[in-house]
Design a protein around this motif. Structure first.
Motif, mmCIF file in Angstrom:
data_model
loop_
_atom_site.group_PDB
_atom_site.id
_atom_site.type_symbol
_atom_site.label_atom_id
_atom_site.label_comp_id
_atom_site.label_asym_id
_atom_site.label_seq_id
_atom_site.Cartn_x
_atom_site.Cartn_y
_atom_site.Cartn_z
ATOM 1 N N ARG A 1 36.859 34.660 42.406
ATOM 2 C CA ARG A 1 37.875 34.054 43.264
ATOM 3 C C ARG A 1 38.948 33.414 42.407
ATOM 4 N N LEU A 2 40.189 33.713 42.728
ATOM 5 C CA LEU A 2 41.339 33.142 42.044
ATOM 6 C C LEU A 2 42.216 32.440 43.069
ATOM 7 N N ASP A 3 43.051 31.541 42.582
ATOM 8 C CA ASP A 3 44.007 30.854 43.449
ATOM 9 C C ASP A 3 45.412 31.175 42.982
ATOM 10 N N LEU A 4 46.251 31.613 43.912
ATOM 11 C CA LEU A 4 47.640 31.953 43.621
ATOM 12 C C LEU A 4 48.511 30.933 44.350
ATOM 13 N N VAL A 5 49.049 29.992 43.608
ATOM 14 C CA VAL A 5 49.859 28.962 44.247
ATOM 15 C C VAL A 5 51.246 29.531 44.526
ATOM 16 N N PRO A 6 51.997 28.917 45.429
ATOM 17 C CA PRO A 6 53.341 29.418 45.729
ATOM 18 C C PRO A 6 54.194 29.552 44.463
ATOM 19 N N GLY A 7 54.840 30.709 44.343
ATOM 20 C CA GLY A 7 55.687 30.963 43.182
ATOM 21 C C GLY A 7 54.977 31.647 42.032
ATOM 22 N N GLU A 8 53.646 31.790 42.098
ATOM 23 C CA GLU A 8 52.917 32.458 41.027
ATOM 24 C C GLU A 8 52.898 33.974 41.247
ATOM 25 N N THR A 9 52.679 34.708 40.162
ATOM 26 C CA THR A 9 52.765 36.169 40.178
ATOM 27 C C THR A 9 51.500 36.781 39.607
ATOM 28 N N LEU A 10 51.001 37.805 40.299
ATOM 29 C CA LEU A 10 49.824 38.557 39.863
ATOM 30 C C LEU A 10 50.291 39.917 39.355
ATOM 31 N N VAL A 11 49.866 40.308 38.148
ATOM 32 C CA VAL A 11 50.266 41.581 37.533
ATOM 33 C C VAL A 11 49.016 42.412 37.262
ATOM 34 N N MET A 12 49.015 43.652 37.776
ATOM 35 C CA MET A 12 47.917 44.586 37.546
ATOM 36 C C MET A 12 48.497 45.889 37.008
ATOM 37 N N CYS A 13 47.763 46.560 36.109
ATOM 38 C CA CYS A 13 48.267 47.794 35.518
ATOM 39 C C CYS A 13 47.116 48.660 35.038
ATOM 40 N N THR A 14 47.421 49.897 34.693
ATOM 41 C CA THR A 14 46.453 50.774 34.055
ATOM 42 C C THR A 14 46.635 50.680 32.541
ATOM 43 N N ASP A 15 45.657 51.208 31.814
ATOM 44 C CA ASP A 15 45.635 50.984 30.367
ATOM 45 C C ASP A 15 46.798 51.636 29.629
ATOM 46 N N GLY A 16 47.469 52.609 30.260
ATOM 47 C CA GLY A 16 48.593 53.244 29.581
ATOM 48 C C GLY A 16 49.713 52.284 29.233
ATOM 49 N N LEU A 17 49.788 51.151 29.933
ATOM 50 C CA LEU A 17 50.853 50.189 29.675
ATOM 51 C C LEU A 17 50.576 49.347 28.438
ATOM 52 N N VAL A 18 49.311 49.169 28.072
ATOM 53 C CA VAL A 18 48.965 48.245 26.995
ATOM 54 C C VAL A 18 48.304 48.925 25.810
ATOM 55 N N GLU A 19 48.037 50.222 25.905
ATOM 56 C CA GLU A 19 47.417 50.923 24.790
ATOM 57 C C GLU A 19 48.485 51.528 23.896
ATOM 58 N N GLU A 20 48.295 51.367 22.599
ATOM 59 C CA GLU A 20 49.160 51.986 21.612
ATOM 60 C C GLU A 20 48.277 52.586 20.538
ATOM 61 N N PRO A 21 48.520 53.827 20.143
ATOM 62 C CA PRO A 21 47.672 54.464 19.128
ATOM 63 C C PRO A 21 47.579 53.621 17.860
ATOM 64 N N GLY A 22 46.354 53.425 17.404
ATOM 65 C CA GLY A 22 46.130 52.694 16.168
ATOM 66 C C GLY A 22 46.002 51.199 16.329
ATOM 67 N N LEU A 23 46.202 50.671 17.540
ATOM 68 C CA LEU A 23 46.110 49.235 17.765
ATOM 69 C C LEU A 23 45.010 48.915 18.757
ATOM 70 N N ASP A 24 44.413 47.731 18.591
ATOM 71 C CA ASP A 24 43.407 47.275 19.537
ATOM 72 C C ASP A 24 44.075 46.968 20.867
ATOM 73 N N ILE A 25 43.367 47.269 21.965
ATOM 74 C CA ILE A 25 43.965 47.065 23.283
ATOM 75 C C ILE A 25 44.272 45.594 23.531
ATOM 76 N N GLY A 26 43.527 44.701 22.838
ATOM 77 C CA GLY A 26 43.807 43.276 22.990
ATOM 78 C C GLY A 26 45.204 42.907 22.547
ATOM 79 N N GLU A 27 45.716 43.598 21.526
ATOM 80 C CA GLU A 27 47.081 43.340 21.081
ATOM 81 C C GLU A 27 48.084 43.760 22.154
ATOM 82 N N GLY A 28 47.769 44.874 22.829
ATOM 83 C CA GLY A 28 48.644 45.319 23.904
ATOM 84 C C GLY A 28 48.648 44.345 25.072
#
Length: 696
Positions: free
Chosen positions: A476-503
């Protein structure tokens, strides 16, 4: 014996010497004289019998620079102790033509090493040198042509789309690779010749001729129709015979042109025109080179056209699997973006969806089916519809994923899928999220900070059912007024040769720095990351923002969420309270409000298992004052205690009694809200129903 003209068949001594053009010399260095035989004198262009034996007379026809160069060669040989030297030098004949002469000599020295005599031979080497120069020039030309072919092939081998081909031909170094000063490239489409690229000085004047019916009247169209190249060394004269081109003659300063059909596998794709500013003729080798370059371009265009057609088909199929429109939601805004990988038919199975739910809630999902082919896209379409149906039935998020996993396992496929699904109540801000082997969401708070909530996850869909482990714990999460939730697939944060955590860290930084609106933020992220990572994978992006609740000018309001695991959250919340009261002109209440903020939030973070939502607002009537509200998920209400003198806790309610003019507790959803008011005393205004802890 005589020939038919009455000449004797015998060759005289002088004629034989002239033909051999090789003579000898003997140079007496002590006496300063040189003895040259008749053949040698003929090499130097002198008449036998008229030579005065002086070395200077022998070389008087040499250009001063050539004479200096020959003197230097001889001087260096004499002073260095060498026993021989050789040189080529250029001299002018009686008829004004150039002759190359070769001298090869031996230096004779006495017992002390002093040079006293030079003997050697001289010969006319003109034909030899001329042939060598011709061969060198020929080899240089061949290397240049080979280099043009290799560089053009290398540049076009990286072209994937038709746009890539035109960029390779018209971009930096494109014309140089073709050895031309201008280029026009046209494709045959629906009976027309469409000029898709113009490059070179002044060719922009031909923009009006970019699209024309494929018929005679233009030289490039005629080359395409006939399938035969057209070469002209008098461009200006040629265009006079084409009424459509004649008006542009004054603007086109080219001297020559080659119009080449582009043919691949017996199919005419279009035509290419190469223009030249200095060329006056086309040799056979140059014509073959132009035809070879045209063949390379035709093959590249054929691959690119096929790719573009396959891409259009694949992306069209993929588009039919995704939602046609995103529904409007009350209390917030949603933006979605989808980016397809550039790999022909190899489209992926990434998807997003927004699902209206009962009780003013909305379901949001992003997911990725294993694989990059049309089968993955087809599975994605079926899974998206199934998950949408399960969510629409009102099931809990964990049940929705469990049923979706079972559905995928029962399909005739070995593919699995990952996804994150969340049910969002935009009235209360409650978010119930689950994930199946997928990235969790990011939340941007109202102050720009970005959090990465820790969502417990289950196995990927399909695999979870195969292993009979369909547990998808809810967070359970709380989203207060004005806050933004961002969801994506791994293609947005994966870069060859880098750990996904860096992305993920880079994405969080970009979310923090992005604009507040959902649409603007989605544009910001897609422009930044799709250009950075390239187009190696599909990307689905979903941005949901809860509408801000700033209150009014007379009754402003701010909200802040504090994570339990965020040690800086408490101090940042106190700073937000002080800054807001200063901006609202209520600086006199800042100290008390900041102290009570720390006390109320500290109790939540110490005695509950979740975070808290802080709301600071101004109550304008009947007397302007400040209200603080802290909401948490615990149903346990605060309990008054009597601390001893040495106790380090238990004084929170005593502090509320001392600083607040009113305070109380009220139920909120599954938890509670503790509130207090700070300001001048006045007759009480309408307030929440009193509780055992309300102080009138």
């Amino acid at each position: 014996m005589t020939d038919n003209l009455g000449h004797s068949g015998e060759i005289g001594p002088t004629e034989r010497l002239a033909m051999n053009r090789t003579g000898s010399f003997d140079w007496d260095l002590d006496a300063g004289t040189i003895d040259v035989d008749e053949a040698g004198l003929l090499v130097f262009g002198l008449v036998p019998g008229a030579f005065d034996s002086r070395p200077a007379s022998l070389v008087h026809r040499l250009d001063p620079q050539e004479r200096t160069r020959l003197d230097t060669v001889i001087h260096d040989a004499l002073t260095s102790g060498r026993t021989s030297y050789a040189a080529h030098f250029r001299q002018e004949r009686e008829d004004g033509s150039a002759q190359w002469t070769h001298v090869q000599a031996r230096i004779l020295r006495d017992g002390t090493g002093r040079a006293h005599r030079i003997v050697g031979i001289v010969r006319d080497a003109t034909s030899e040198v001329t042939h060598s120069e011709f061969m060198l020039e020929l080899e240089k030309r061949r290397r240049r042509q080979t280099d043009m072919v290799e560089r053009s092939t290398r540049a076009l081998s990286r072209a994937v789309t038709v746009d890539d081909v035109t960029a390779a031909l018209t971009g930096a170094g494109g014309l140089a690779r073709l050895g031309a000063d201008g280029l026009a490239l046209g494709l045959v489409e629906s009976g027309s010749l469409n000029i898709i690229a113009l490059s070179g000085d002044s060719l922009e004047v031909l923009d009006d001729l970019r699209v024309r019916r494929l018929e005679t009247g233009l030289p490039l169209a005629e080359a395409v129709i006939s399938g035969r190249p057209l070469f002209t060394s008098d461009f200006q004269e040629m265009i006079k015979g084409y009424p459509q081109l004649a008006p542009y003659a004054g603007h086109l300063r080219f001297k020559a042109a080659a119009y080449l059909p582009l043919i691949a596998q017996a199919r005419t794709l279009g035509g290419m025109a190469l223009f030249y500013l200095r060329r006056t003729a086309f040799t056979a080798d140059e014509r073959n080179l132009a035809l070879g370059l045209a063949a390379i371009v035709a093959q590249s265009l054929q691959r690119a056209i096929l790719f573009d057609e396959e891409r259009e088909l694949a992306t069209g199929l993929q588009a039919t699997m995704l939602p046609r429109r995103i529904p409007d939601i009350e209390g917030g805004e949603i933006a979605v973006r989808y980016h397809s990988a550039w790999s022909g038919r190899q489209v992926g199975g990434d998807w997003y969806d927004v699902i209206p739910l009962p009780k003013s809630r909305v379901g949001i999902v992003v997911g990725d089916v294993q694989g990059h082919d049309t089968h993955a896209a087809a599975i994605m379409g079926q899974l998206r519809i199934a998950l949408r149906a399960y969510a629409g039935e009102g099931h809990a998020p964990s049940t929705v994923l469990a049923r979706a996993s079972r559905f995928l396992a029962e399909l005739d496929t070995e593919r699995f899928a990952t996804c994150t699904y969340a049910q969002v109540d935009l009235v209360t801000g409650t978010v119930r999220a689950v994930r199946a082997g997928h990235l969790g969401p990011l939340i941007r708070h109202t102050d720009g900070r970005v959090g990465v909530p820790k969502l417990r996850g289950g196995l990927p869909l399909g695999i979870a059912s195969v292993f009979e482990d369909e547990e998808f714990p809810e967070t359970r999460l709380d989203l207060v007024p004005g806050e933004t939730l961002v969801m994506c697939t791994d293609g947005l944060v994966e870069e060859p040769g880098l750990d996904i955590g860096e992305g993920v860290a880079a994405l969080a930084e970009a979310v923090s720095a992005g604009p507040p609106g959902a649409e603007a933020l989605a544009d910001h992220l897609s422009e930044r990351f799709w250009e950075r990572w390239g187009a190696g994978d599909d990307v689905a992006l979903l941005v949901l923002r809860r509408s801000p609740d700033p209150g009014t000018i007379r009754a402003p309001r701010v909200h802040q969420y504090i994570h339990q695991a965020d040690p800086q959250g408490l101090s940042e919340a106190r700073a937000v309270v002080r800054r807001a009261l200063r901006d609202w002109g209520l600086r006199e209440f800042a100290d008390d409000a900041e102290l009570l903020t720390g006390e109320l939030l500290g109790n939540v973070l110490l005695h509950t298992e979740g975070g808290a939502v802080l709301t600071l607002e101004v109550l304008p009537e009947p007397v302007r004052r400040v209200r603080l509200t802290v909401q948490d998920r615990s149903s346990a209400w605060p309990r008054r205690r009597t601390p001893g003198e040495a106790a380090t806790s238990g004084r929170g309610l005593l502090l509320l009694d001392a600083l607040a003019i009113r305070w109380g507790v009220e139920p909120r959803g599954e938890g509670k809200a503790v509130w207090c008011e700070i300001g001048p005393s006045a007759s009480p205004s309408p307030a929440p129903s009193p509780t055992p802890f309300t102080r009138p």
